[in-house]
Design a protein around this motif. Structure first.
Motif, mmCIF file in Angstrom:
data_model
loop_
_atom_site.group_PDB
_atom_site.id
_atom_site.type_symbol
_atom_site.label_atom_id
_atom_site.label_comp_id
_atom_site.label_asym_id
_atom_site.label_seq_id
_atom_site.Cartn_x
_atom_site.Cartn_y
_atom_site.Cartn_z
ATOM 1 N N ARG A 218 41.732 27.813 20.852
ATOM 2 C CA ARG A 218 41.200 29.153 20.660
ATOM 3 C C ARG A 218 41.530 29.645 19.255
ATOM 4 N NH1 ARG A 218 41.197 31.570 25.533
ATOM 5 N NH2 ARG A 218 43.244 30.673 25.994
ATOM 6 N N CYS B 148 39.141 45.581 27.724
ATOM 7 C CA CYS B 148 40.366 46.365 27.814
ATOM 8 C C CYS B 148 40.061 47.865 27.805
ATOM 9 C CB CYS B 148 41.258 45.993 26.630
ATOM 10 S SG CYS B 148 42.996 45.980 27.012
ATOM 11 N N VAL C 33 37.517 31.078 29.893
ATOM 12 C CA VAL C 33 38.153 32.183 29.187
ATOM 13 C C VAL C 33 39.605 32.380 29.620
ATOM 14 C CG1 VAL C 33 38.172 34.704 29.077
ATOM 15 C CG2 VAL C 33 36.083 33.462 28.553
ATOM 16 N N TYR C 34 39.862 32.267 30.914
ATOM 17 C CA TYR C 34 41.196 32.601 31.420
ATOM 18 C C TYR C 34 42.027 31.376 31.781
ATOM 19 C CZ TYR C 34 39.499 37.360 31.445
ATOM 20 O OH TYR C 34 38.996 38.570 31.058
ATOM 21 N N GLN D 240 37.184 30.097 34.047
ATOM 22 C CA GLN D 240 38.193 29.159 33.552
ATOM 23 C C GLN D 240 38.070 28.941 32.051
ATOM 24 O OE1 GLN D 240 38.435 25.568 35.872
ATOM 25 N NE2 GLN D 240 38.191 26.682 37.801
ATOM 26 N N GLU E 271 37.196 40.995 24.037
ATOM 27 C CA GLU E 271 38.319 41.221 24.936
ATOM 28 C C GLU E 271 38.762 42.678 24.830
ATOM 29 O OE1 GLU E 271 41.467 38.216 25.126
ATOM 30 O OE2 GLU E 271 41.341 38.883 27.194
ATOM 31 N N TYR F 163 33.022 36.272 27.183
ATOM 32 C CA TYR F 163 33.759 37.511 26.963
ATOM 33 C C TYR F 163 32.827 38.713 27.035
ATOM 34 C CZ TYR F 163 38.421 35.862 25.610
ATOM 35 O OH TYR F 163 39.685 35.346 25.619
#
Lengths: 252, 252
Positions: free
Chosen positions: A137, A151, A127-128, A125, A147, A83
């Motif tokens: 998580r 943003c 993380v997403y 992968q 995160e 992240y």
DNA sequence: TGTACATCAGTGAACGCGCGTTCACTGATGTAC
DNA sequence: TGTACATCAGTGAACGCGCGTTCACTGATGTAC
């Protein structure tokens, strides 16, 4: 999360120079994480195992427990790192494009995002996608904070481009979670809710083709996914900014 | 892929009525897949196991091998099924929106896509994420064919909207894989390459926010992801079609 | 400066688990003549 | 219509594997007086 790292609240003057053991400890933790990353690169995120790491480091599996209470703790640490890696990378991309128009900024940030994802599909992968079998998580923790950093990059971008021809829809702050609203208003006091929504939609737009590509869903259709993505981000930039004149058309 | 199902090339007249054993076999295969799906729903796609399925069915693990040579064969079968499920669903959504403007069509298809993904996150992840640890997607096979079906829905959509104000970029057919090009030209002989590219970008656009949502990345920001998605798809429709007048604004 | 004690990194062996898969078989169902 | 044979679904036991984690410990490193 390591059991007792660096004690960052305590100054060097209070305890003398950083202890030798603490330095060694930090080095070992770094080595563990590096070994985990190497495993990921070799066989995918789902092949990470404490025993494998210990093997690679020439240690007993038991020794890992000196540094991590549990496998999930290690995974959490890795995820948090990814992240932060993403956030830092996006921040750098935006900083490098500072002063340019919104279209150029969005293109710069999006391209950085895709380049990173394609170069590090396993981190992506982690993380997403499904991180690792059995791992759940945790809802809070440092991942959420990082995160938020990523943003913020998009919010900054939208803030600079605002008002934009897109996104004329009415919006209300209670479409957002209170924590998010508070964070946005703290950094961008004058930002309307429609702009926050646009930032999230931007994120989705940047993410879509990249996710498809990383998971192999463009393989049978397209020879150069980068170009397809580039086109889409040019369009995105145009809809945000002043028109195509602010961006140089880059030939493949 | 089941070992010797239905023998579809042979007509009933040739072999008499469908054999009892064949019917039983097909029923058992269906039961196996249902059990696998139930496992997925219960604990995620990565918890699918032959032993678990056998347990749920009250069979010996060995018995599964009467129907599937290997675990990966079962997974492949499940994946193919999901692909077909998605394709069928998108086709239905498009058919239901037939005759409406491009903006309404894109909204209908996209909404169907998200609704399905949110309702079946495990199926979604099986296809659009890491399917299962240890499993490697075979490059060809029925999955590719079904993915093509889904793609055709988007091509149809773009075809109906073409020419569109978006996507003025020059394109060339050799940006695409030969198989894809051939498939597109077979169904849409007059379609320019820019339209094919737009269809793929549309797919990315539909996919992005959905992927983020399914993997929990909108949890901390937004109270109603459906609304955010709806907004984005309205914008997408507008950029494709004749303007916002073709779509009724739906209040949450 | 030396000594007694606490801390810590790491060893080595073992635990129980669930997994995919194989072996040798049994008994029921269908087929050919 | 009856019989011999082939096919097939399924059993039961076992294989070897790698995993996360625990137990009881050893020897080196640092700390306090």
């Amino acid at each position: 999360m390591p059991r007792s790292p660096w004690k960052p609240g305590v100054t060097a003057a209070q305890v003398g120079a950083p202890r030798r053991r603490d330095r060694l400890r930090a080095a070992t933790i770094a080595e563990i994480k590096a070994a985990a990353r190497a495993q990921m690169d070799a066989g995918g995120a789902d092949t990470i195992s404490l025993r494998g790491i210990a093997r690679d480091m020439g240690m007993t599996p038991r020794a890992i427990y000196t540094y991590y209470d549990t496998r999930d703790a290690l995974i959490s640490d890795l995820i948090a790192e990814v992240y932060n890696q993403v956030a830092g990378m996006l921040e750098t991309a935006l900083a490098d494009a500072a002063g340019q128009g919104p279209a150029a900024q969005v293109l710069a940030v999006a391209t950085a995002y895709r380049d990173w994802a394609v170069a590090n599909p396993d981190q992506f992968q982690l993380v997403y996608g499904n991180p690792v079998p059995g791992y759940r998580r945790p809802p809070d923790g440092p991942a959420a904070a990082a995160e938020h950093r990523a943003c913020t990059v998009l919010l900054t971008l939208v803030d600079a481009a605002w008002p934009t021809p897109q996104a004329a829809e009415p919006h209300d702050w209670n479409e957002f979670k209170p924590g998010f609203t508070a964070a946005v208003r703290a950094s961008f006091p004058d930002m309307p809710p429609a702009a926050a929504a646009l930032a999230l939609r931007l994120w989705g737009r940047m993410h879509g083709l990249v996710a498809l590509e990383v998971y192999g869903h463009l393989d049978t259709q397209v020879t150069d996914p980068a170009q397809l993505y580039h086109q889409d981000m040019l369009d995105l930039g145009r809809s945000l900014g002043l028109g195509s004149t602010t961006v140089e058309r880059k030939t493949k």
